[in-house]
Enzyme design. Structure first.
Site, mmCIF file in Angstrom:
data_model
loop_
_atom_site.group_PDB
_atom_site.id
_atom_site.type_symbol
_atom_site.label_atom_id
_atom_site.label_comp_id
_atom_site.label_asym_id
_atom_site.label_seq_id
_atom_site.Cartn_x
_atom_site.Cartn_y
_atom_site.Cartn_z
ATOM 1 N N THR A 332 0.856 -1.174 0.000
ATOM 2 C CA THR A 332 0.000 0.000 0.000
ATOM 3 C C THR A 332 0.891 1.222 0.000
ATOM 4 O O THR A 332 2.055 1.140 0.372
ATOM 5 C CB THR A 332 -0.874 -0.014 1.277
ATOM 6 O OG1 THR A 332 -1.681 -1.186 1.285
ATOM 7 C CG2 THR A 332 -1.768 1.211 1.385
ATOM 8 N N GLY A 414 0.971 -0.779 5.538
ATOM 9 C CA GLY A 414 1.234 -1.819 6.519
ATOM 10 C C GLY A 414 0.089 -2.786 6.724
ATOM 11 O O GLY A 414 0.043 -3.495 7.721
ATOM 12 N N GLY A 415 -0.872 -2.807 5.785
ATOM 13 C CA GLY A 415 -1.941 -3.784 5.872
ATOM 14 C C GLY A 415 -2.703 -3.699 7.191
ATOM 15 O O GLY A 415 -3.074 -2.620 7.651
#
Length: 515
Positions: A332, A414-415
């Protein structure tokens, strides 16, 4: 450009130097923070193509000069013809391939951002990106690592192989890659607007390629997409107020973490002796998020209930012991921009995993996201895979305010770990007083959840985390502790008096700029 920048007129920080330069150029040409963020976001679709792009989603928080805060949710739905019964017998959603592909929301999100207060023409935002896609962009450290790690998967996709592979070998650091099909797509969007994707010729070609690869997505699915403009969720933390995008974003988890630190009188110092207790708070919040988060239209509780006093009291009671489970990190990007007029943007866009579904539609150059991998297959869960719904979403832009207005513009990738990484940077910058560059660069630890069937959760610790925090995590968290390379990359701008202080995370390939 470096990782630290201070100015009085504007500031921007992004994970790629080309995107920072595009945003800085927009400011220098008289653009607002919205212009700078849009120029940077479109540029990242080319310069960081493994992490974000036309085929991904977008969330943003925008503060306008008059103080109004607008939450943009441009996350796409699953195809209307998706067939959950085809996954009977599976325990979890497929990660790659056609099944987890959802409608792309990023381009509609770009338009929504432009309409919140951009001063420059729409098409101007595409110039730097089209130039990079046409003339070539050097492979960054992050992109090179992604290609090497999953070379077999990506090399098997005709669209990706044609761009990033030569004689079966993936492009490496500093190799120049060109994306002519994507250049044409971006040119069409610049000239014709988002409509060329959401029902026009670009969308028709994109859908045709994906259907040939096995996705049930249709042009009607794309035509139905709209970016949603919402009121932000907002919660106090000390003398500050922290704002996030409502569900299906996981942003509320950060607000829960901050509220529980105050309720339990835990010192908000993740580098100190309270680290173990903070890890337990994170563990409890992660589990609560995973129980409830889904498309807001399908959640079994109203999102505001998750911040109610009674709900927080129940979570506080769970802090003594609560299992969690592991999630994979997402690929991301986050970027942040602010100007002296009071405009500010925290924006996140993503394909979810590196190169998303692993499918690049070759005629358009669009990489399809795999955001549908966030759906659950559990019976009765509000996030269960179904046709035409939005999945649980990890993207979560943030704004921080005090009594005088916006004082902080954080963002991180960082999900599923994004709430924790934001917790690190916000407490360091706004409680500890660190310069944003120091706050985002500081070593951090993250609660990973149970791994390899262990009952206990695990905390991953980067090199350089202070000994006091390591000792607390080992002795009082109840978790196993393991060494880790790095977690996410974050960016942050803080207003301080008449100055804008910006920091870009050295874990990425980016920079901060200010004037």
């Amino acid at each position: 450009m470096g990782f630290r920048a201070d100015g009085t007129s504007w500031a921007i920080a992004t994970p790629h130097t080309a995107a920072t330069a595009a945003g800085a150029e927009a400011f220098e040409r008289g653009g607002t923070a919205m212009d700078a963020a849009l120029h940077a976001a479109v540029t990242l679709a080319v310069a960081y193509p493994h992490m974000c792009g036309v085929g991904g989603d977008l969330f943003a928080l925008v503060q306008r000069a008059d103080g109004e805060v607008i939450a943009i949710n441009s996350s796409g739905r699953s195809p209307a013809a998706a067939d959950p019964s085809a996954l009977d017998g599976l325990a979890v959603m497929p990660i790659r391939g056609p099944v987890p592909i959802t409608v792309p929301g990023a381009v509609a999100g770009w338009r929504a951002l432009h309409r919140t207060g951009a001063a420059l023409p729409w098409a101007d935002a595409f110039g730097p990106a089209i130039g990079l896609a046409t003339d070539g962009v050097a492979v960054s450290r992050s992109l090179g690592g992604e290609l090497e790690e999953d070379a077999e998967l990506f090399g098997a996709d005709p669209g990706l192989a044609s761009i990033y592979f030569r004689d079966g070998t993936p492009a490496a650091l500093d190799d120049v890659v060109r994306q002519p099909a994507l250049a044409r797509t971006l040119g069409a969007i610049a000239d014709g607007g988002p409509e060329v994707l959401y029902g026009g010729e670009v969308g028709d070609a994109y859908v045709g390629g994906l259907r040939a690869a096995g996705s049930p997505i249709t042009l009607e699915d794309l035509e139905a997409h709209r970016a949603r403009l919402l009121a932000a969720m907002r919660s106090p933390f000390g003398d500050l107020h922290v704002s996030v995008v409502p569900p299906n974003s996981q942003g509320f988890a950060l607000l829960q973490m901050l509220a529980l630190l105050e309720r339990l009188a835990i010192e908000p110092n993740l580098d100190g002796a309270e680290a173990g207790r903070i890890a337990r708070v994170i563990d409890v919040v992660n589990a609560d998020r995973d129980r409830h988060l889904a498309d807001a239209d399908r959640m079994l509780v109203h999102p505001s209930t998750l911040l109610d006093d009674g709900h927080l009291a129940g979570l506080a009671g769970e802090v003594a012991a609560a299992p969690a489970h592991a999630h994979a990190d997402g690929d991301t990007i986050a970027l942040v921009a602010a100007d002296a007029h009071g405009n500010a943007v925290s924006l996140i866009q993503s394909l979810f995993w590196g190169f998303g579904s692993g499918i690049c539609e070759p005629t358009t150059g669009i990489v399809a996201q795999n955001r549908g991998a966030c759906f659950s297959l559990a019976d009765g869960h509000p996030n269960r895979f179904a046709p035409g719904v939005r999945p649980f979403h990890t993207l979560m832009p943030v704004l921080v305010h005090d009594a005088n207005g916006s004082v902080g513009v954080p963002g991180t990738m960082g999900g599923y770990h994004q709430p924790q990484i934001n917790l690190h940077t916000i407490t360091k910058a706004f409680v500890g007083g660190a310069h944003p560059a120091d706050a985002v660069a500081a070593p951090r630890w993250v609660v990973l959840g149970a791994e390899d069937g262990d009952v206990a959760s695990t905390v991953g610790v980067e090199d350089g985390v202070p000994e006091a925090a390591r000792r607390s995590l080992q002795e009082s968290s109840g978790f196993g502790v393991t060494e880790a390379d790095s977690f996410g990359h974050a960016h942050l701008i803080r207003r301080e008096g008449g100055r804008l202080l910006a920091g870009s995370d050295p874990r990425a390939d980016g920079s901060a700029a200010a004037s």
